[in-house]
Design a protein around this motif. Sequence first.
Motif, mmCIF file in Angstrom:
data_model
loop_
_atom_site.group_PDB
_atom_site.id
_atom_site.type_symbol
_atom_site.label_atom_id
_atom_site.label_comp_id
_atom_site.label_asym_id
_atom_site.label_seq_id
_atom_site.Cartn_x
_atom_site.Cartn_y
_atom_site.Cartn_z
ATOM 1 N N ILE A 76 65.181 15.619 22.684
ATOM 2 C CA ILE A 76 66.262 16.056 23.260
ATOM 3 C C ILE A 76 65.869 17.358 24.367
ATOM 4 O O ILE A 76 65.597 18.703 23.680
ATOM 5 N N PRO A 77 65.584 16.993 25.621
ATOM 6 C CA PRO A 77 65.213 17.840 26.570
ATOM 7 C C PRO A 77 66.700 18.570 26.876
ATOM 8 O O PRO A 77 67.470 18.328 26.762
ATOM 9 N N PHE A 78 66.053 19.849 27.736
ATOM 10 C CA PHE A 78 67.053 20.847 28.368
ATOM 11 C C PHE A 78 66.368 21.036 29.534
ATOM 12 O O PHE A 78 65.101 21.054 29.681
ATOM 13 N N GLY A 79 67.204 21.687 30.562
ATOM 14 C CA GLY A 79 66.995 21.886 31.869
ATOM 15 C C GLY A 79 68.014 22.162 32.757
ATOM 16 O O GLY A 79 69.221 22.391 32.325
ATOM 17 N N PHE A 80 67.997 22.240 34.144
ATOM 18 C CA PHE A 80 68.871 22.752 35.070
ATOM 19 C C PHE A 80 69.036 21.416 35.783
ATOM 20 O O PHE A 80 68.408 20.718 36.144
ATOM 21 N N TYR A 81 70.579 21.432 36.377
ATOM 22 C CA TYR A 81 70.945 20.288 37.205
ATOM 23 C C TYR A 81 71.538 20.660 38.373
ATOM 24 O O TYR A 81 72.362 21.705 38.375
ATOM 25 N N LEU A 82 71.034 20.255 39.561
ATOM 26 C CA LEU A 82 71.712 20.632 40.691
ATOM 27 C C LEU A 82 72.294 19.686 41.547
ATOM 28 O O LEU A 82 71.717 18.565 41.805
ATOM 29 N N ASP A 83 73.568 19.801 41.945
ATOM 30 C CA ASP A 83 74.148 18.972 42.873
ATOM 31 C C ASP A 83 75.045 19.896 43.846
ATOM 32 O O ASP A 83 74.851 21.116 43.799
ATOM 33 N N ALA A 84 75.849 19.378 44.556
ATOM 34 C CA ALA A 84 76.618 20.076 45.466
ATOM 35 C C ALA A 84 77.668 21.327 44.917
ATOM 36 O O ALA A 84 77.811 22.056 45.278
ATOM 37 N N LEU A 85 78.165 20.662 43.464
ATOM 38 C CA LEU A 85 79.018 21.660 42.769
ATOM 39 C C LEU A 85 78.123 22.894 42.502
ATOM 40 O O LEU A 85 78.582 23.892 42.457
ATOM 41 N N THR A 86 76.953 22.722 41.912
ATOM 42 C CA THR A 86 76.159 23.558 41.372
ATOM 43 C C THR A 86 75.911 24.451 42.423
ATOM 44 O O THR A 86 75.757 25.544 42.486
ATOM 45 N N VAL A 87 75.273 24.023 43.934
ATOM 46 C CA VAL A 87 75.079 24.595 44.812
ATOM 47 C C VAL A 87 76.268 25.518 45.297
ATOM 48 O O VAL A 87 76.073 26.916 45.586
ATOM 49 N N THR A 88 77.451 25.141 45.392
ATOM 50 C CA THR A 88 78.534 25.938 45.502
ATOM 51 C C THR A 88 78.847 27.236 44.469
ATOM 52 O O THR A 88 78.867 28.405 45.129
ATOM 53 N N MET A 89 78.400 26.961 43.407
ATOM 54 C CA MET A 89 78.720 28.170 42.396
ATOM 55 C C MET A 89 77.368 29.108 42.538
ATOM 56 O O MET A 89 77.668 30.315 42.376
ATOM 57 N N LEU A 90 76.195 28.446 42.860
ATOM 58 C CA LEU A 90 75.204 29.236 43.012
ATOM 59 C C LEU A 90 75.297 30.672 44.331
ATOM 60 O O LEU A 90 75.090 31.510 44.196
ATOM 61 N N PHE A 91 76.115 29.932 45.399
ATOM 62 C CA PHE A 91 76.311 30.785 46.359
ATOM 63 C C PHE A 91 77.366 31.906 46.210
ATOM 64 O O PHE A 91 77.042 32.847 46.476
ATOM 65 N N VAL A 92 78.285 31.335 45.228
ATOM 66 C CA VAL A 92 79.149 32.569 44.912
ATOM 67 C C VAL A 92 78.771 33.363 43.867
ATOM 68 O O VAL A 92 78.789 34.511 44.164
ATOM 69 N N VAL A 93 77.900 32.955 42.905
ATOM 70 C CA VAL A 93 77.649 33.870 41.948
ATOM 71 C C VAL A 93 76.452 34.890 42.407
ATOM 72 O O VAL A 93 76.454 36.136 42.323
ATOM 73 N N THR A 94 75.281 34.298 43.106
ATOM 74 C CA THR A 94 74.438 35.138 43.669
ATOM 75 C C THR A 94 74.787 35.832 45.044
ATOM 76 O O THR A 94 74.441 37.085 45.157
#
Length: 609
Positions: A76-94
């Motif tokens: 059971i691996p874990f990690g980060f997932y980047l797509d257009a939705l994630t990019v939008t949220m990253l811009f907002v949060v950071t």
Amino acid sequence: MIELLGWVPLFPFLGFLILILAGERLSKPLIAWVGVGSVAASALLAALIGAEFLNGTMQPYRLVLGVWMEVDDLSIPFGFYLDALTVTMLFVVTGVGFLIHVYAAGFMDDDPGYARFFAYINLFVSAMLVLVLADNLVLLYLGWEGVGLGSYLLIGFWYEDPNNGYAARKAFVMTRVGDTALLVGLFLLFTQLHTFDIQLLMLRATSQWTSGSLLPVAAAALLLGGALGKSAQLPLQSWLPDAMAGPTPVSALIHAATMVTAGVYLIARTHALFIMAPSVQFAVAGIGATTLLMAGCSALVQTDIKRILAYSTISQIGYMFLALGVGAWSSAIFHLLTHAFFKALLFLAAGAVIFCFHHEHNIFKMGGLRKAMPLAFWSFMIGSAALSALPFTSGFYSKHEILLAVFDASPGLWAAGCLGAIITGIYSFRLIFVVFFGRKCPVTKARVGWQMSVPLILLGALALLGGTLKIPLDSVFPVLFNHDHTFDLVSVVTALAPFVGLLIAVLFYLTHTFSAQRLAGSGLANQMRIFCFNGWGIDALYGALVVRPFKSIAKLNKNDAVDGIYVAIALLSRVGCSRVSASQTGRIRWYASSVALGAVVIIAIGWLS
């Protein structure tokens, strides 16, 4: 550059570790450099990664961080997932988070808990980044709970005042109600679909479950419960106005860029599940429409400048839920983006006014600040115009898009959204006309430092022009609407609704053609004003149904009946021990006789049977 994605949440977490372990030994400038600099590094890296993603193929990218568990062939691996939705949220949060950090460096300069404040706020940002980047529901839930912890610490930051501690506990407990529902939903999804990976989970749900059947409806309803708590929607919305007990930068961060958007993000990220549960998706829209109207009415009668903005946040999140509920996923995220700009601007401008009024919050003890505080005035004008969705502001493009999509799905919900737009126009410009026009009140300070001024200027530009920053989300969400309302009656009415609210505000609070006090002074109107002022009696209802009964039970059970069970077990153990130990005399003949007698009894039982 995209391979460095894991450093985006790590930078603010490292800042948290440095400040919590060594902050008291650092100078204030160094504390600010660590606190603000770590988020600046995160924002810069997020911008570079986002630019690379948007200029490339925009294909989703997965970064494996490690393995939760590995047993035989189970991994059971874990990690980060980047797509257009994630990019939008990253811009907002950071991005917005960085500007709020810069502002906080000036706003909190005189506070003795300077290092502790930046440690908490860095932890908060780091947890939110983990939440939006997570590729599986377990990691998402870790970030989800981290945001809850951070909000508790920040809302109760000035813990010397018992009311602040109460507000922090209230936020923590009410959001835990939703978090419990979310946790049960995660268990349900895992036991039925045997994975926590979000993308695989959605794929299995759509292939193995039937639309409208019990399992997708139950799972979606449980996830919705979690979203209602974090995003402060009916019936779990009453914690958010009290969260104003925290410092103003905290209010801006919670309301604009992080915590209250978590529920919207969760529903958007698991949209495939909600599509398979049409009844739950319709409930999302109904809850959003009801909440935006209730919160808007409450904002109309508030006197605390931050509580007006708090109810406004609840209302605007309601618009996002309304969009999610009708399947306008991209429109909801677009409004999340623009709302982050103008709501952060409004809160920080309110903080500047409070700062110059020596922490006065009552708008009716202010007035005539248009010339004394021009930066705050224009920040409020731009922010309120965007909040009200006046044309050519960022809020106009996102809210207009939502209402057109809602009309295509349900004209009744569209009417509720337009009524909400009228109410928004009233309370937004009521605040401006009371605080910046009318009788002039003296201020203790007329200017704020560059650390507070620069973020206001940049956010003002984003609130005006942010509508051009929409990130295409067609690769994430299905396109369900193709609006053709360019010049028809629906589009005109939608665009004119905020102007109606603005006109009403002008007549009541600028020209005083009509008296708001006289209107609210009549018997029924006064009762309605009190009712809305108290948040529609939600807290009183919970007090009567939950809080007071719980306190009564706790009082009756002050000696803890459950503990009595364990006390009785311990007593029986001690008595039994004393009886057994009495037989240990140390006399060998007695032991031998006992063994012989026992043997005789056992043989006799065997023979008789």
